[in-house]
Scaffold this active site. Sequence first.
Site, PDB file in Angstrom:
ATOM      1  N   SER A 146      69.028  55.507 -60.789  1.00 30.23           N
ATOM      2  CA  SER A 146      68.258  55.663 -59.563  1.00 30.23           C
ATOM      3  C   SER A 146      67.604  54.326 -59.162  1.00 30.23           C
ATOM      4  O   SER A 146      68.306  53.379 -58.856  1.00 30.23           O
ATOM      5  CB  SER A 146      67.234  56.786 -59.712  1.00 30.23           C
ATOM      6  OG  SER A 146      66.962  57.369 -58.455  1.00 30.23           O
ATOM      7  N   LYS A 201      49.857  68.144 -41.256  1.00 28.54           N
ATOM      8  CA  LYS A 201      48.982  67.334 -42.102  1.00 28.54           C
ATOM      9  C   LYS A 201      49.012  67.788 -43.559  1.00 28.54           C
ATOM     10  O   LYS A 201      48.926  66.961 -44.463  1.00 28.54           O
ATOM     11  CB  LYS A 201      47.548  67.390 -41.557  1.00 28.54           C
ATOM     12  CG  LYS A 201      46.586  66.440 -42.265  1.00 28.54           C
ATOM     13  CD  LYS A 201      47.025  64.991 -42.111  1.00 28.54           C
ATOM     14  CE  LYS A 201      46.064  64.050 -42.813  1.00 28.54           C
ATOM     15  NZ  LYS A 201      46.554  62.667 -42.822  1.00 28.54           N
TER      16      LYS A 201
END
Length: 347
Positions: A146, A201
């Site tokens: 990764s 949010k």
Amino acid sequence: MSERILTNGDPNMPTIIIQQRGRRWLVIILLLALGFSVLMNLGFMASFAEFAVDADQPTEKFHAGTRLAESKIARIQVGFTIMPPYTERIKKTIDHVREDDSVKGVLLVIDSPGGLVSGSHEIYHKLKLLSEKKPIYVQMKGIAASGGYYIAMSGGPEAPIYAEPTTWTGSIGVIIPRYNATELAEKVGVKSESLVTGPFKDSLNPFKNLDEQERAVWDAIIEDSFDRFLTVIDENRSNLDMEEIRELATGQVYTADQAVENGLVDEISFESDTTELLAKELGLDSYQVVNYSHPLSLSETLLGATTSLPKVEFDPVSSLIDLATPRAFYLFGLPHELNVSPSQMKP
């Protein structure tokens, strides 16, 4: 309190009695004052050392080759999960190597499962600047997956990538950890009533389900990081085109032989052999390979810190906040900061 009686032996003369306070309490008070003073001074020294260590250049240490050789091969080792404070330290090392004229080439040794998207790209960016001045050879150790594979691209399309026979690499992809604790919240009677200024949010709040609009927002964000990963590979692996890269970018981890077969790695090699290949390209008959490290600050030393990965301690409040804090990772496996063993969990 003690008494001392003074007399001259004459019974007609008055006896003088002198009372003396014991000295034990005075000694105790002085020792306490001394101990407090020592702790205060250590605290000031620790605060000062934080700034001093940050400003210091990395420490250079001989690793292999000819000890007194003028020419150097810098051995930059990324052997950690890519997260603070290691990201900043490795960036300082890269800057130092870039400006050191005695360094002729770089051996980038990777043994990392990756880490934060931002940190992986910062290290990659610094290494790309370094590769413009000095050639970089990549040596993969146990795992270079990764984000570990991401930074392996930093040498450029001409830089060879070597892996050991037992290396795991690949795991090309992005993960934003999210845990759905809605059923648990219902059982214990917890409701999420966050006060927000917009509908997205608190979209990764673990105590509410992710709706389709929220998922679309985060899909776009994760795709942006994923496309950047693919582009980095495309720009630096001239033997692979974008279609081939996408076929390999399933998040799968590959063995060294599979990585060579798929074009993710060039050859199987051990570090000593890779170093000799780099020295040969540089035309060096005599050279020394040097390691770099950053000294621990005084406060880290006093707290018993080591250069290993930090311990993860379970704190219910901070853990809940972490669960709701979005972090994108180029990482093989569970993010380190959320990898808590049962023995560390306290009620």
